[in-house]
Enzyme design. Structure first.
Site, PDB file in Angstrom:
ATOM      1  N   ARG A 314       0.795  -1.234   0.000  1.00 31.31           N
ATOM      2  CA  ARG A 314       0.000   0.000   0.000  1.00 31.31           C
ATOM      3  C   ARG A 314       0.828   1.284   0.000  1.00 31.31           C
ATOM      4  NH1 ARG A 314      -3.030   1.434   3.322  1.00 31.31           N
ATOM      5  NH2 ARG A 314      -4.585   2.295   1.924  1.00 31.31           N
ATOM      6  N   CYS A 346      15.071  -4.518  -3.619  1.00 29.87           N
ATOM      7  CA  CYS A 346      15.958  -3.679  -4.420  1.00 29.87           C
ATOM      8  C   CYS A 346      15.185  -2.698  -5.286  1.00 29.87           C
ATOM      9  CB  CYS A 346      16.853  -4.565  -5.262  1.00 29.87           C
ATOM     10  SG  CYS A 346      17.771  -5.689  -4.214  1.00 29.87           S
TER      11      CYS A 346
END
Ligand SMILES: *Cc1c(COP(=O)(O)O)cnc(C)c1O
Length: 421
Positions: A314, A346
Site C-alpha cells: 500500500r 531492491c
C-alpha cells in the site's frame, strides 16, 4: 474500540502478547483480531437495522479462509470479484444465495461456476457481459437475478487508483444510459433484472460522495420502475474509509453511513446490500516486522526492517500511510527518532515511510504496522523470492496460524524446468 493495545508496556493483540506470536511464527507476519472483525461486521449489520438487508463483505480486502468462515458464520454475505474468490467463499461454507458477483471482466468459466454452484445475483458491468451471461444462463437452463452497476459520475475524493465512480473509470455503465441498457437486459432470456448496483470507490472519508451517488440511485429507481422494471434490491457498494493516521480526523462511522442509506433510499422499500471490505478488515490487522539494521545516511537514518513492499504494497502503490509503532512501548518522555522506514527489496519504492517521527528502536526490536488487515496479505507477492509471510488470528488469549509461511522448497519447486534444458 481498539483490540491492539499496550499492556504492561507490551503490545497485545486482544489478550495475546505480540512477542509471543513472533516467538512462535517468526517475523514478519500478519495478525488479525477476531473481536475487531466481529465488531465491524456487526456495526454495519446494526446500522441497517430496520431495513431488509445483507452485508456482503468485499472479500478482496482479506480473503483468508478463517476470516471468511468467521464472517460467514456471523451471517455475512460475500462480494466476490473472481472465480477464485467464489471458490474461497464456498469453501468457507458461505451458501451461494449469500454471494454476489462483481467485477468488469467476468469470464464464461466464472459465470458457469457461479450459475452451477448458486449465486444471489450478478452485478453486471457492461452490455457484452450482459449478453454473455444471458447466453450462458440460457444454456444451463437458469434464470439469474441481476443488477446493473451504474457509474453515477461522482467524485469519490479518494486516491485515483481506487476511485471507481467517475465517467472515465472502467466500472459500470454510464447512468445516463441506464434506461436503454435496462430495457435491453429485460429483453434478454436467462436474466431477471431485480435491482441497481453502485460502488464509487474505496477509502472515502466523507459522506457527501455517497449521498450524491445514492441520490442518483434513488432517482433512477423511480425512473426504472416507471419504465416497468421491478427494482426490489439496491446494492450500494462499499468504500467507507478508515482512519489510517490516528492524528487525522476520523472518517464517518458505519452508523452514520447506515443513517444516510435510510435517508436516501429507505422510502423505496428495496432490500439493501452493502459491500464493505476495508472497514471490516483494515483495523482488524497488524503487520509485525523486525528491525534488521539502523543505517545512518548522509541526512537521515534508515530503519531497515525484514518486511518489504512485497508483503505490504500500500505505501508503494497508493502512497498510503500506516502508523508504525514499537511492540515494546517507548518509555515515557523518551526522545523520538526520525527514520525513513524501508524494506530489503531492491527498489527505492520499497519505502514504508519517509522522515517518520517515532520512538527509537534498534536491531532485533519488533515494530507493528497498524491498519494492515485489509489490502495487505491479499496483495502480497514473492518478489525478490521472499516467502509470503504467515497470517495469524487471535481470539481472546488464543492464537492460531491461519496461513503458514511456506518453505523455500515449496516456493522453488512450484517452477518446473522444461526437458530441453
Ligand atoms: C473493492 C470493492 C468493494 C469494497 O471496497 P472497500 O473500500 O474495501 O469497502 C466493494 N464493492 C466492489 C464492487 C469493489 O470493487
Amino acid at each position: 474500540m481498539d483490540h491492539f493495545l499496550y499492556k504492561n508496556g507490551v503490545l497485545h493483540a486482544e489478550d495475546v502478547p505480540v512477542p509471543d506470536i513472533a516467538a512462535a511464527v517468526g517475523a514478519p507476519f500478519y495478525v488479525y483480531s477476531t473481536a475487531t472483525l466481529t465488531r465491524h461486521f456487526k456495526l454495519f449489520d446494526d446500522a441497517l437495522d430496520g431495513m431488509e438487508h445483507l452485508v456482503c463483505y468485499a472479500m478482496k480486502a482479506n480473503s483468508n479462509q478463517a476470516v471468511l468462515k468467521l464472517l460467514g458464520d456471523l451471517g455475512a454475505g460475500m462480494d466476490v470479484v473472481s472465480g477464485g474468490e467464489y471458490r474461497r467463499a464456498k469453501a468457507a461454507g458461505v451458501p451461494g444465495d449469500r454471494i454476489v458477483f462483481s467485477g468488469v471482466g467476468k469470464t464464461r468459466e466464472e459465470m458457469e461456476l457461479a450459475l452451477t454452484g448458486g449465486i444471489r445475483q450478478f452485478n453486471i458491468e457492461s452490455e457484452p457481459e450482459m449478453q454473455l451471461l444471458s447466453k450462458v444462463a440460457t444454456e444451463l437452463g437458469k434464470e439469474v437475478p441481476v443488477t446493473i452497476r451504474v457509474n453515477p459520475d461522482v467524485d469519490a475524493k479518494t486516491h485515483e487508483k481506487i476511485a471507481t465512480g467517475k465517467s472515465d473509470n472502467k466500472f459500470g455503465i454510464p447512468i445516463s444510459r441506464a434506461r436503454e441498457v435496462y430495457a435491453q437486459a429485460a429483453a434478454l432470456p436467462g436474466l431477471k433484472v431485480i435491482g441497481i448496483d453502485v460502488h464509487i470507490g474505496s477509502q472515502l472519508t466523507q459522506l457527501e460522495p455517497f449521498e450524491l451517488a445514492f441520490q442518483k440511485v434513488a432517482e433512477l429507481t423511480e425512473v426504472l420502475r416507471a419504465d416497468g422494471h421491478e427494482i426490489s434490491r439496491l446494492d450500494l457498494g462499499g468504500g467507507l474509509g478508515i482512519p489510517y493516521e490516528r492524528s487525522n480526523e476520523a472518517p464517518p462511522l458505519p452508523v452514520e453511513f447506515g443513517a444516510l442509506v435510510k435517508k436516501m433510499v429507505g422510502h423505496l422499500g428495496c432490500e439493501i446490500e452493502i459491500e464493505p471490505g476495508r472497514l471490516i478488515a483494515g483495523n482488524a490487522g497488524l503487520m509485525v516486522s523486525e528491525v534488521i539494521y539502523v543505517k545512518s545516511g548522509e541526512d537521515r537514518d534508515f530503519l531497515i526492517i525484514d518486511a518489504a513492499m512485497n508483503d505490504l504494497i500500500r505505501p508503494a502503490m497508493y502512497s498510503a500511510h500506516h502508523d508504525i509503532i514499537p511492540v515494546t512501548e517507548a518509555a515515557p518522555g523518551a526522545e523520538p527518532a526520525t527514520y525513513d522506514v524501508v524494506g530489503p527489496v531492491c527498489e527505492s519504492g520499497d519505502t514504508f515511510a519517509k522522515r517518520r517521527v517515532m520512538p527509537a528502536v534498534g536491531p532485533g526490536d519488533l515494530v507493528a504496522f497498524r491498519s494492515a488487515g485489509a489490502y495487505g496479505a491479499v496483495m502480497s507477492s514473492e518478489y525478490n523470492s521472499r516467502l509470503m509471510i504467515p497470517e495469524v488470528l487471535v481470539h481472546g488469549d488464543q492464537f492460531a496460524v491461519i496461513r503458514p509461511r511456506p518453505t523455500f522448497d515449496e516456493m522453488i519447486n512450484r517452477d518446473t524446468i522444461p526437458s530441453w534444458l
